[in-house]
Design an enzyme around this catalytic site. Sequence first.
Site, PDB file in Angstrom:
ATOM      1  N   TYR A  39     -64.143  32.636 -31.699  1.00  0.00           N
ATOM      2  CA  TYR A  39     -62.691  32.736 -31.913  1.00  0.00           C
ATOM      3  C   TYR A  39     -62.264  34.152 -32.320  1.00  0.00           C
ATOM      4  O   TYR A  39     -61.555  34.835 -31.577  1.00  0.00           O
ATOM      5  CB  TYR A  39     -62.278  31.690 -32.958  1.00  0.00           C
ATOM      6  CG  TYR A  39     -60.851  31.791 -33.432  1.00  0.00           C
ATOM      7  CD1 TYR A  39     -59.798  31.983 -32.534  1.00  0.00           C
ATOM      8  CD2 TYR A  39     -60.552  31.686 -34.794  1.00  0.00           C
ATOM      9  CE1 TYR A  39     -58.487  32.065 -32.983  1.00  0.00           C
ATOM     10  CE2 TYR A  39     -59.254  31.749 -35.248  1.00  0.00           C
ATOM     11  CZ  TYR A  39     -58.225  31.952 -34.338  1.00  0.00           C
ATOM     12  OH  TYR A  39     -56.930  32.037 -34.797  1.00  0.00           O
ATOM     13  N   ASP A  55     -73.816  37.200 -27.055  1.00  0.00           N
ATOM     14  CA  ASP A  55     -73.552  35.867 -27.598  1.00  0.00           C
ATOM     15  C   ASP A  55     -74.618  34.900 -27.084  1.00  0.00           C
ATOM     16  O   ASP A  55     -75.153  35.090 -25.986  1.00  0.00           O
ATOM     17  CB  ASP A  55     -72.165  35.387 -27.143  1.00  0.00           C
ATOM     18  CG  ASP A  55     -71.514  34.456 -28.147  1.00  0.00           C
ATOM     19  OD1 ASP A  55     -70.547  34.874 -28.810  1.00  0.00           O
ATOM     20  OD2 ASP A  55     -71.982  33.300 -28.290  1.00  0.00           O
ATOM     21  N   TYR A  58     -72.319  28.459 -46.845  1.00  0.00           N
ATOM     22  CA  TYR A  58     -71.694  29.413 -45.922  1.00  0.00           C
ATOM     23  C   TYR A  58     -71.344  30.706 -46.670  1.00  0.00           C
ATOM     24  O   TYR A  58     -71.735  31.808 -46.265  1.00  0.00           O
ATOM     25  CB  TYR A  58     -70.445  28.795 -45.287  1.00  0.00           C
ATOM     26  CG  TYR A  58     -69.600  29.793 -44.540  1.00  0.00           C
ATOM     27  CD1 TYR A  58     -70.133  30.534 -43.486  1.00  0.00           C
ATOM     28  CD2 TYR A  58     -68.256  30.006 -44.889  1.00  0.00           C
ATOM     29  CE1 TYR A  58     -69.352  31.469 -42.805  1.00  0.00           C
ATOM     30  CE2 TYR A  58     -67.479  30.930 -44.212  1.00  0.00           C
ATOM     31  CZ  TYR A  58     -68.032  31.662 -43.177  1.00  0.00           C
ATOM     32  OH  TYR A  58     -67.264  32.592 -42.509  1.00  0.00           O
ATOM     33  N   PHE A 102     -57.118  16.614 -46.427  1.00  0.00           N
ATOM     34  CA  PHE A 102     -58.255  16.445 -47.335  1.00  0.00           C
ATOM     35  C   PHE A 102     -57.902  16.836 -48.765  1.00  0.00           C
ATOM     36  O   PHE A 102     -58.049  17.992 -49.157  1.00  0.00           O
ATOM     37  CB  PHE A 102     -59.448  17.273 -46.833  1.00  0.00           C
ATOM     38  CG  PHE A 102     -59.912  16.870 -45.463  1.00  0.00           C
ATOM     39  CD1 PHE A 102     -60.306  15.555 -45.222  1.00  0.00           C
ATOM     40  CD2 PHE A 102     -59.940  17.775 -44.414  1.00  0.00           C
ATOM     41  CE1 PHE A 102     -60.730  15.164 -43.953  1.00  0.00           C
ATOM     42  CE2 PHE A 102     -60.364  17.397 -43.145  1.00  0.00           C
ATOM     43  CZ  PHE A 102     -60.757  16.083 -42.915  1.00  0.00           C
ATOM     44  N   ARG A 146     -53.908  28.351 -49.014  1.00  0.00           N
ATOM     45  CA  ARG A 146     -54.695  29.354 -48.293  1.00  0.00           C
ATOM     46  C   ARG A 146     -53.783  30.486 -47.817  1.00  0.00           C
ATOM     47  O   ARG A 146     -52.579  30.310 -47.659  1.00  0.00           O
ATOM     48  CB  ARG A 146     -55.359  28.724 -47.045  1.00  0.00           C
ATOM     49  CG  ARG A 146     -56.422  27.683 -47.352  1.00  0.00           C
ATOM     50  CD  ARG A 146     -57.689  28.315 -47.896  1.00  0.00           C
ATOM     51  NE  ARG A 146     -58.739  27.344 -48.147  1.00  0.00           N
ATOM     52  CZ  ARG A 146     -58.877  26.658 -49.275  1.00  0.00           C
ATOM     53  NH1 ARG A 146     -58.023  26.813 -50.277  1.00  0.00           N
ATOM     54  NH2 ARG A 146     -59.880  25.808 -49.424  1.00  0.00           N
TER      55      ARG A 146
HETATM   56  N1  UDP Z   1     -57.621  20.737 -43.954  1.00  0.00           N
HETATM   57  C1  UDP Z   1     -57.048  19.488 -43.841  1.00  0.00           C
HETATM   58  N2  UDP Z   1     -57.173  18.817 -42.652  1.00  0.00           N
HETATM   59  C2  UDP Z   1     -57.836  19.338 -41.575  1.00  0.00           C
HETATM   60  C3  UDP Z   1     -58.412  20.625 -41.705  1.00  0.00           C
HETATM   61  C4  UDP Z   1     -58.290  21.286 -42.906  1.00  0.00           C
HETATM   62  O1  UDP Z   1     -56.454  18.975 -44.788  1.00  0.00           O
HETATM   63  O2  UDP Z   1     -57.923  18.672 -40.524  1.00  0.00           O
HETATM   64  C5  UDP Z   1     -57.479  21.496 -45.202  1.00  0.00           C
HETATM   65  C6  UDP Z   1     -58.801  21.917 -45.837  1.00  0.00           C
HETATM   66  O3  UDP Z   1     -59.296  20.903 -46.689  1.00  0.00           O
HETATM   67  C7  UDP Z   1     -58.398  23.190 -46.572  1.00  0.00           C
HETATM   68  C8  UDP Z   1     -57.293  23.784 -45.704  1.00  0.00           C
HETATM   69  O4  UDP Z   1     -56.819  22.700 -44.895  1.00  0.00           O
HETATM   70  O5  UDP Z   1     -57.834  22.849 -47.814  1.00  0.00           O
HETATM   71  C9  UDP Z   1     -57.770  24.899 -44.798  1.00  0.00           C
HETATM   72  O6  UDP Z   1     -58.942  24.460 -44.135  1.00  0.00           O
HETATM   73  P1  UDP Z   1     -59.558  25.203 -42.887  1.00  0.00           P
HETATM   74  O7  UDP Z   1     -60.737  24.401 -42.440  1.00  0.00           O
HETATM   75  O8  UDP Z   1     -58.491  25.486 -41.877  1.00  0.00           O
HETATM   76  O9  UDP Z   1     -60.019  26.611 -43.466  1.00  0.00           O
HETATM   77  P2  UDP Z   1     -61.011  27.004 -44.677  1.00  0.00           P
HETATM   78  O10 UDP Z   1     -60.106  27.346 -45.816  1.00  0.00           O
HETATM   79  O11 UDP Z   1     -61.910  25.844 -44.952  1.00  0.00           O
HETATM   80  O12 UDP Z   1     -61.728  28.181 -44.146  1.00  0.00           O
END
Ligand code: UDP
Length: 324
Positions: free
Chosen positions: A11, A31, A140, A207, A220
């Site tokens: 990406y 890659d 990670y 989540f 975020r």
């Molecule tokens: N999130 C969510 N539903 C989804 C994907 C992500 O609620 O289908 C939430 C996740 O728990 C986090 C935020 O969105 O709080 C950003 O998640 P993402 O995976 O996009 O990025 P990360 O911060 O993990 O790199």
Amino acid sequence: MKLLIPGGAGYVGSHMAKYAQNQGHDVVVMDDFSTGHEWAVRDYEVLRVNLLDQEMLARSLKGRQFDGVIHFAAKSLVSESVKKPDLYYRNNVVGTLNLVHELLRNDINDLVFSSTAAIFGNPVTNSIAEEHSKLPINPYGQSKLMAENILRDICSAYSFNATCLRYFNAAGADQSETIGEAHEPETHLIPNILKSVLPDGNKLKVFGTDYDTYDGTCVRDYVHVTDLAQAHLLALEHMNNNSGFSAYNLGNGKGFSVADVIKACEKVTGTCIQFAVEGRRTGDPAVLVADSQLAFNQLGWRPQYDSLDAIVRSAWRWHQRGSR
Ligand code: UDP
């Protein structure tokens, strides 16, 4: 410049390759296509190499010269890293060590490393600057911090320069609409929201709504992927006059909750987004917002996509085209 881009079919990597080519640079992508896409790299020479295959890596780089390497090849899902830490340490740490070993052998000395806000762990300040404590809460983040520390030591020991760029939440798609975010399975918030309103889309899951934030959902800092690409080229140019190791945080400095992002997507798509509330995802900190002053001041980084709406609009155009 002649640039080698390991992980250039992924990406952020594919947006980097496109941006660099648009700026007149000569791009070679490396890659293994474990998660990257052939359709994202049709315009470049491609070396099909897995960084864990040291022999193949050595063969493919032998006798080649590059002015800079921009290294994205890595596993990058927090939840997967919790379940398979060995996979993450092998790919992200050993893979990076193998690459650096071959670069040193071939006298290729300038590297930009794709790092992450996940190296910081739970924030102890409202926004995160470079000197913030680094206590990752998932494998990670650990693996990326280990790779950063290795690069720091390599820069001290040899005539080698490395710049680590710690992204907050990469989002959006290139304006050409030919590349965009397409993970399988998709775990990221913006694509999951946008895909949920398309035909055959799965219902969105949120989540966690019990975080210590203004509306209970995680906050975020979303930054456009093309703006990230701009920072990488600036970092390479900066290395011409600044040797050794450096690191910068890259974000817009504004935090948006999951609920805010859903609202922005409702506005852009003109639909009411349905979702189910689920439990917290393992390894997710409540808030991650960048302080990017250092990148603004030292690299001259100027993000072009300064609003969540603009970022979501670019992603929506891509998803409507049926992401490949
Ligand atoms: N999130 C969510 N539903 C989804 C994907 C992500 O609620 O289908 C939430 C996740 O728990 C986090 C935020 O969105 O709080 C950003 O998640 P993402 O995976 O996009 O990025 P990360 O911060 O993990 O790199």
